[in-house]
Design a protein around this motif. Structure first.
Motif, PDB file in Angstrom:
ATOM      1  N   THR A 129       0.845  -1.185   0.000  1.00 62.71           N
ATOM      2  CA  THR A 129       0.000   0.000   0.000  1.00 62.71           C
ATOM      3  C   THR A 129       0.888   1.245   0.000  1.00 62.71           C
ATOM      4  OG1 THR A 129      -1.846   1.081   1.121  1.00 62.71           O
ATOM      5  CG2 THR A 129      -0.229  -0.013   2.528  1.00 62.71           C
ATOM      6  N   SER A 130       0.348   2.365   0.432  1.00 57.79           N
ATOM      7  CA  SER A 130       1.122   3.608   0.515  1.00 57.79           C
ATOM      8  C   SER A 130       0.578   4.429   1.667  1.00 57.79           C
ATOM      9  CB  SER A 130       0.965   4.398  -0.778  1.00 57.79           C
ATOM     10  OG  SER A 130       1.456   5.706  -0.605  1.00 57.79           O
ATOM     11  N   LEU A 131       1.463   5.222   2.283  1.00 56.13           N
ATOM     12  CA  LEU A 131       0.941   6.102   3.340  1.00 56.13           C
ATOM     13  C   LEU A 131       0.012   7.146   2.747  1.00 56.13           C
ATOM     14  CD1 LEU A 131       2.670   8.942   3.231  1.00 56.13           C
ATOM     15  CD2 LEU A 131       4.230   7.742   4.716  1.00 56.13           C
ATOM     16  N   LEU A 132       0.060   7.311   1.395  1.00 57.36           N
ATOM     17  CA  LEU A 132      -0.882   8.232   0.755  1.00 57.36           C
ATOM     18  C   LEU A 132      -2.317   7.704   0.835  1.00 57.36           C
ATOM     19  CD1 LEU A 132       1.155   9.400  -2.374  1.00 57.36           C
ATOM     20  CD2 LEU A 132       0.829  10.586  -0.208  1.00 57.36           C
ATOM     21  N   GLY A 172       9.864 -10.445  10.022  1.00 53.57           N
ATOM     22  CA  GLY A 172       9.641 -10.329  11.463  1.00 53.57           C
ATOM     23  C   GLY A 172       8.182 -10.282  11.869  1.00 53.57           C
ATOM     24  N   LEU A 173       7.270 -10.455  10.906  1.00 51.75           N
ATOM     25  CA  LEU A 173       5.842 -10.345  11.233  1.00 51.75           C
ATOM     26  C   LEU A 173       5.390 -11.446  12.189  1.00 51.75           C
ATOM     27  CD1 LEU A 173       4.327  -9.547   7.696  1.00 51.75           C
ATOM     28  CD2 LEU A 173       4.605  -7.947   9.613  1.00 51.75           C
ATOM     29  N   THR A 174       4.613 -11.045  13.165  1.00 50.11           N
ATOM     30  CA  THR A 174       4.036 -12.021  14.098  1.00 50.11           C
ATOM     31  C   THR A 174       2.546 -11.716  14.264  1.00 50.11           C
ATOM     32  OG1 THR A 174       4.430 -10.666  16.059  1.00 50.11           O
ATOM     33  CG2 THR A 174       6.202 -12.174  15.416  1.00 50.11           C
ATOM     34  N   GLU A 175       1.927 -12.505  15.078  1.00 53.58           N
ATOM     35  CA  GLU A 175       0.487 -12.376  15.366  1.00 53.58           C
ATOM     36  C   GLU A 175       0.053 -10.929  15.616  1.00 53.58           C
ATOM     37  OE1 GLU A 175      -0.552 -15.767  16.239  1.00 53.58           O
ATOM     38  OE2 GLU A 175      -2.664 -15.371  16.634  1.00 53.58           O
ATOM     39  N   LYS A 176       0.892 -10.165  16.319  1.00 51.81           N
ATOM     40  CA  LYS A 176       0.496  -8.804  16.706  1.00 51.81           C
ATOM     41  C   LYS A 176       0.385  -7.884  15.479  1.00 51.81           C
ATOM     42  CE  LYS A 176       5.140  -6.968  17.673  1.00 51.81           C
ATOM     43  NZ  LYS A 176       5.396  -6.912  16.243  1.00 51.81           N
ATOM     44  N   ASP A 177       0.985  -8.290  14.359  1.00 55.60           N
ATOM     45  CA  ASP A 177       0.953  -7.477  13.147  1.00 55.60           C
ATOM     46  C   ASP A 177      -0.238  -7.817  12.243  1.00 55.60           C
ATOM     47  OD1 ASP A 177       3.511  -6.184  13.702  1.00 55.60           O
ATOM     48  OD2 ASP A 177       4.373  -8.162  13.349  1.00 55.60           O
ATOM     49  N   HIS A 178      -0.989  -8.834  12.616  1.00 58.57           N
ATOM     50  CA  HIS A 178      -2.161  -9.219  11.815  1.00 58.57           C
ATOM     51  C   HIS A 178      -3.139  -8.040  11.766  1.00 58.57           C
ATOM     52  CE1 HIS A 178      -5.205 -11.697  10.027  1.00 58.57           C
ATOM     53  NE2 HIS A 178      -6.024 -11.553  11.055  1.00 58.57           N
ATOM     54  N   GLY A 179      -3.546  -7.655  10.532  1.00 56.54           N
ATOM     55  CA  GLY A 179      -4.487  -6.546  10.365  1.00 56.54           C
ATOM     56  C   GLY A 179      -3.856  -5.186  10.518  1.00 56.54           C
ATOM     57  N   SER A 180      -2.522  -5.103  10.435  1.00 55.27           N
ATOM     58  CA  SER A 180      -1.859  -3.810  10.685  1.00 55.27           C
ATOM     59  C   SER A 180      -1.505  -3.087   9.386  1.00 55.27           C
ATOM     60  CB  SER A 180      -0.587  -4.028  11.511  1.00 55.27           C
ATOM     61  OG  SER A 180       0.367  -4.733  10.752  1.00 55.27           O
ATOM     62  N   PHE A 181      -1.098  -1.827   9.544  1.00 52.65           N
ATOM     63  CA  PHE A 181      -0.657  -0.953   8.447  1.00 52.65           C
ATOM     64  C   PHE A 181       0.701  -0.421   8.911  1.00 52.65           C
ATOM     65  CE2 PHE A 181      -1.898   3.410   6.341  1.00 52.65           C
ATOM     66  CZ  PHE A 181      -0.940   3.227   5.349  1.00 52.65           C
ATOM     67  N   LEU A 182       1.785  -0.939   8.292  1.00 52.66           N
ATOM     68  CA  LEU A 182       3.143  -0.627   8.760  1.00 52.66           C
ATOM     69  C   LEU A 182       3.963   0.066   7.683  1.00 52.66           C
ATOM     70  CD1 LEU A 182       4.178  -4.018  10.463  1.00 52.66           C
ATOM     71  CD2 LEU A 182       3.047  -2.057  11.526  1.00 52.66           C
ATOM     72  N   ASN A 183       4.982   0.828   8.105  1.00 54.28           N
ATOM     73  CA  ASN A 183       5.947   1.325   7.134  1.00 54.28           C
ATOM     74  C   ASN A 183       7.206   0.465   7.211  1.00 54.28           C
ATOM     75  OD1 ASN A 183       7.617   2.209   9.135  1.00 54.28           O
ATOM     76  ND2 ASN A 183       7.122   4.373   8.920  1.00 54.28           N
ATOM     77  N   ILE A 184       8.255   0.826   6.422  1.00 50.51           N
ATOM     78  CA  ILE A 184       9.402  -0.087   6.325  1.00 50.51           C
ATOM     79  C   ILE A 184      10.310  -0.075   7.551  1.00 50.51           C
ATOM     80  CG2 ILE A 184       9.666  -0.562   3.870  1.00 50.51           C
ATOM     81  CD1 ILE A 184      11.519   1.866   3.717  1.00 50.51           C
ATOM     82  N   THR A 185      10.028   0.771   8.507  1.00 51.67           N
ATOM     83  CA  THR A 185      10.768   0.658   9.761  1.00 51.67           C
ATOM     84  C   THR A 185      10.003  -0.234  10.746  1.00 51.67           C
ATOM     85  OG1 THR A 185       9.658   2.585  10.667  1.00 51.67           O
ATOM     86  CG2 THR A 185      11.748   2.977   9.513  1.00 51.67           C
ATOM     87  N   GLY A 186       8.864  -0.731  10.306  1.00 45.49           N
ATOM     88  CA  GLY A 186       8.051  -1.572  11.177  1.00 45.49           C
ATOM     89  C   GLY A 186       7.121  -0.760  12.057  1.00 45.49           C
ATOM     90  N   GLU A 187       7.155   0.570  11.860  1.00 43.89           N
ATOM     91  CA  GLU A 187       6.311   1.462  12.677  1.00 43.89           C
ATOM     92  C   GLU A 187       4.866   1.396  12.179  1.00 43.89           C
ATOM     93  OE1 GLU A 187       5.937   6.334  13.107  1.00 43.89           O
ATOM     94  OE2 GLU A 187       7.449   5.411  11.845  1.00 43.89           O
ATOM     95  N   MET A 188       3.925   1.478  13.130  1.00 45.04           N
ATOM     96  CA  MET A 188       2.501   1.440  12.800  1.00 45.04           C
ATOM     97  C   MET A 188       2.091   2.762  12.153  1.00 45.04           C
ATOM     98  SD  MET A 188       0.165  -0.964  13.866  1.00 45.04           S
ATOM     99  CE  MET A 188       0.180  -1.362  15.608  1.00 45.04           C
ATOM    100  N   LEU A 189       1.343   2.718  11.059  1.00 47.37           N
ATOM    101  CA  LEU A 189       0.831   3.938  10.424  1.00 47.37           C
ATOM    102  C   LEU A 189      -0.654   4.070  10.740  1.00 47.37           C
ATOM    103  CD1 LEU A 189       2.614   3.631   6.958  1.00 47.37           C
ATOM    104  CD2 LEU A 189       3.015   5.424   8.665  1.00 47.37           C
ATOM    105  N   PRO A 190      -1.152   5.300  10.837  1.00 47.05           N
ATOM    106  CA  PRO A 190      -2.585   5.473  11.115  1.00 47.05           C
ATOM    107  C   PRO A 190      -3.411   5.243   9.853  1.00 47.05           C
ATOM    108  CG  PRO A 190      -1.530   7.616  10.891  1.00 47.05           C
ATOM    109  CD  PRO A 190      -0.432   6.584  10.755  1.00 47.05           C
ATOM    110  N   TRP A 191      -4.568   4.647  10.011  1.00 48.74           N
ATOM    111  CA  TRP A 191      -5.442   4.379   8.863  1.00 48.74           C
ATOM    112  C   TRP A 191      -5.957   5.664   8.256  1.00 48.74           C
ATOM    113  CZ3 TRP A 191      -5.034  -0.313   7.084  1.00 48.74           C
ATOM    114  CH2 TRP A 191      -4.752  -1.368   7.958  1.00 48.74           C
TER     115      TRP A 191
END
Ligand SMILES: NC(=O)c1ccc[n+]([C@@H]2O[C@H](COP(=O)([O-])OP(=O)(O)OC[C@H]3O[C@@H](n4cnc5c(N)ncnc54)[C@H](OP(=O)(O)O)[C@@H]3O)[C@@H](O)[C@H]2O)c1
Length: 183
Positions: free
Chosen positions: A83-86, A164-183
């Motif tokens: 996806t994209s942060l855009l 490095g994805l695990t259960e906690k990342d299921h359904g998430s929106f991440l950038n390439i540092t692994g940081e969570m992005l807002p929907w």
């Protein structure tokens, strides 16, 4: 050693849009990075095929013990939507909104983000991890020559996050540092 090494444990990896750009770089990096999975399936445009893989994803997830002991992650089965942060509604404000007035692109990525969440909800019972990942701004046909990241730089981080994805990342929106992005 990065988390990308975990990709070596994957039986197979499917890459869509592999004819050029980031899809092609993912294939190159997987094939030559010293962490090649068992099988790389690369597809280019062929709409008749991209859902045919669902039974295989379910099979792979079940081998890790769907609904059982094995946690979610690429060692079982995962769907990564590029996806994209855009596509973030929350980030589309102020300077960022004024600099990128790309209604159709933003709308399509926003829709992809929703698809990712819908898939995450739908496929959770099967133990298939689903998430959306922003690859950074990259020098490809789409990203243009002013982008700060080369395809190789972007994809080495992308693969590290995926590894490095695990259960906690299921359904998430991440950038390439692994940081969570807002929907
Ligand atoms: N580059 C960036 O800065 C950046 C930033 C954020 C997100 N992204 C995302 O990363 C992904 C890859 O971008 P990119 O920079 O590699 O783009 P790109 O260089 O333009 O390559 C696009 C790839 O997608 C395929 N494709 C395009 N439309 C398709 C369709 N309707 N059906 C099937 N395949 C299609 C193309 O195949 P053909 O060769 O057949 O046209 C090509 O393989 C995109 O989802 C993009 O939105 C990129």
């Amino acid at each position: 050693m990065t988390s990308a090494m975990n990709l070596k444990n994957c039986g197979s990896v499917l890459v869509t849009g592999a004819s050029r750009g980031l899809g092609l770089q993912i294939v190159h990096s997987l094939a030559s990075g010293g962490f090649s999975p068992g099988k790389i399936i690369a597809t280019a445009r062929n709409p008749a095929n991209t859902q045919a893989l669902l039974p295989l994803l379910k099979l792979a997830a079940s081998k890790g013990g769907a609904g059982g002991a094995g946690g979610m992650g690429i060692k079982r089965a995962a769907v990564i939507n590029m996806t994209s942060l855009l596509g973030s509604v929350e980030l589309n404000w102020g300077e960022r909104a004024n600099n990128f007035k790309w209604y159709p692109y933003r709308t399509s990525k926003c829709a992809l983000n929703m698809v990712s969440r819908c898939m995450a909800a739908d496929l959770e019972p099967d133990g298939i991890l689903c998430m959306a990942l922003h690859p950074g701004w990259v020098r490809t046909d789409m990203g243009g020559s002013r982008a700060p990241l080369s395809p190789d730089e972007s994809i080495s981080s992308v693969l590290s996050v995926i590894g490095g994805l695990t259960e906690k990342d299921h359904g998430s929106f991440l950038n390439i540092t692994g940081e969570m992005l807002p929907w």
